[in-house]
Scaffold this motif. Structure first.
Motif, PDB file in Angstrom:
ATOM      1  N   ARG A 166       0.803  -1.223   0.000  1.00  0.00           N
ATOM      2  CA  ARG A 166       0.000   0.000   0.000  1.00  0.00           C
ATOM      3  C   ARG A 166       0.841   1.281   0.000  1.00  0.00           C
ATOM      4  O   ARG A 166       0.367   2.348  -0.421  1.00  0.00           O
TER       5      ARG A 166
ATOM      6  N   ARG B 261       1.028   3.551  -3.116  1.00  0.00           N
ATOM      7  CA  ARG B 261      -0.246   4.214  -3.409  1.00  0.00           C
ATOM      8  C   ARG B 261      -0.512   5.344  -2.430  1.00  0.00           C
ATOM      9  O   ARG B 261      -1.051   6.400  -2.809  1.00  0.00           O
ATOM     10  N   VAL B 262      -0.137   5.144  -1.174  1.00  0.00           N
ATOM     11  CA  VAL B 262      -0.317   6.201  -0.178  1.00  0.00           C
ATOM     12  C   VAL B 262       0.545   7.416  -0.527  1.00  0.00           C
ATOM     13  O   VAL B 262       0.078   8.560  -0.491  1.00  0.00           O
TER      14      VAL B 262
ATOM     15  N   ALA C  25      -0.949   9.180  -3.533  1.00  0.00           N
ATOM     16  CA  ALA C  25      -2.148   9.943  -3.174  1.00  0.00           C
ATOM     17  C   ALA C  25      -1.781  11.236  -2.457  1.00  0.00           C
ATOM     18  O   ALA C  25      -2.428  12.270  -2.629  1.00  0.00           O
ATOM     19  N   LEU C  26      -0.719  11.190  -1.673  1.00  0.00           N
ATOM     20  CA  LEU C  26      -0.311  12.348  -0.886  1.00  0.00           C
ATOM     21  C   LEU C  26       0.433  13.383  -1.730  1.00  0.00           C
ATOM     22  O   LEU C  26       0.232  14.592  -1.558  1.00  0.00           O
TER      23      LEU C  26
ATOM     24  N   ASP D 131       1.390  13.145  -5.503  1.00  0.00           N
ATOM     25  CA  ASP D 131       1.283  13.291  -6.954  1.00  0.00           C
ATOM     26  C   ASP D 131       0.453  14.524  -7.309  1.00  0.00           C
ATOM     27  O   ASP D 131      -0.706  14.652  -6.916  1.00  0.00           O
TER      28      ASP D 131
END
Length: 296
Positions: free
Chosen positions: A14, A17-18, A21-22, A24
């Motif tokens: 994960r 992806r975290v 998300a934070l 990008d």
């Protein structure tokens, strides 16, 4: 898959992806912010995680399986990512982290580790005997630690902007008040003093770019955080005393400076800006000793 490995993978898969998300597409003001000198920005955190994929987790895991504790791990360079991320876009770095993490988790899944393998010993160059289980647990905790660091650093951009709500926001740093945050020394011959402490204390030196020269983080062997800093007496730091300075966190720099003067101390330097929402000053106390104060 062994339950311990499975639950570890559930976190490790994960993390890319975290981070995406934070970060990008986030403005540079968020991704390049820092808490102070010699600290990681969120972009640095990403670079550090990528560097770990290359040089830390899977190489050490393989070494344990192949050689047990007969050969120590190669020390991990916490700043080894710098050249690798220079001049590259955040999107490119996020894609690289995702790709390398996926490949490393493929290796981990393919090893089919059981209880016997998880208890195999390895040898850390500073900590001594460790097990493969401990290494895997540390990989997970390291991810969570640095995700938390990135979030904390971003939040502290608004340390002052939130106004009185700061009292309710623990992430903005009240718990650190009163603590010694770091120590450094500023001298004319920083290179010579760097070499002295490398030889005597066993620290390794990590350069910290200051424009046309570099100061030094002094890091215990294979540690993840510097123990101290050795700095050149140049520029704004030219007049600092050549003594070890502890930097103490305060809740209000202005209030601490006022109380210092009221009680017989004096302000030697500052206040000066330090990262987002923080300033620092150097004081001399009534006994003649020096220290730094850091705060909003």
């Amino acid at each position: 898959m062994h339950p311990f490995v499975s639950e570890s993978v559930a976190v490790l898969e994960r993390t890319p992806r975290v981070m995406a998300a934070l970060l990008d597409g986030a403005p540079e003001a968020w991704t390049e912010t820092r808490e102070g000198p010699d600290t990681f920005s969120p972009r640095d955190v990403l670079g550090h995680l990528i560097h770990g994929e290359d040089t830390d987790w899977v190489p050490r895991l393989r070494l344990i399986l192949e050689k047990g504790d007969s050969e120590p791990f190669v020390p991990f360079d916490r700043f080894g990512f710098r050249d690798g991320i220079a001049g590259r876009s955040l999107g490119e770095l996020l894609a690289e982290f995702s790709r390398k993490r996926e490949a490393n988790l493929g290796v981990l899944r393919g090893l089919e580790l059981g209880d016997a393998e998880l208890e195999r010993p390895g040898r850390h160059p500073a900590l001594g005997s460790v097990t493969l289980r401990q290494l895997l647990a540390t990989w997970v905790a390291h991810d969570l630690n640095h995700v938390g660091q990135a979030v904390r650093v971003m939040a502290r951009r608004h340390t002052e902007t939130v106004g009185p709500w700061r009292a309710y926001l623990k992430i903005l740093g009240h718990p650190e008040a009163g603590r010694v945050m770091w120590n450094d020394i500023t001298v004319g011959d920083a290179v010579g003093l760097r070499d002295f402490y490398t030889a005597v204390a066993g620290w390794r030196a990590e350069p910290v770019t200051m424009g046309d020269y570099a100061d030094f983080d002094m890091v215990p062997r294979d540690a993840s955080e510097p123990a101290a800093g050795v700095c050149h007496a140049r520029g704004d730091n030219a007049a600092l005393p050549p003594v070890w300075l502890p930097y103490i966190a305060v809740t209000s720099l202005d209030a601490a400076m006022a109380r210092c003067s009221e009680r017989g101390g004096r302000i030697v330097d500052g206040p000066r800006k330090m990262g987002e929402g923080r300033r620092f000053c150097i004081i001399q106390d009534p006994a003649g000793a020096y220290a730094g104060f850091v705060g909003p």
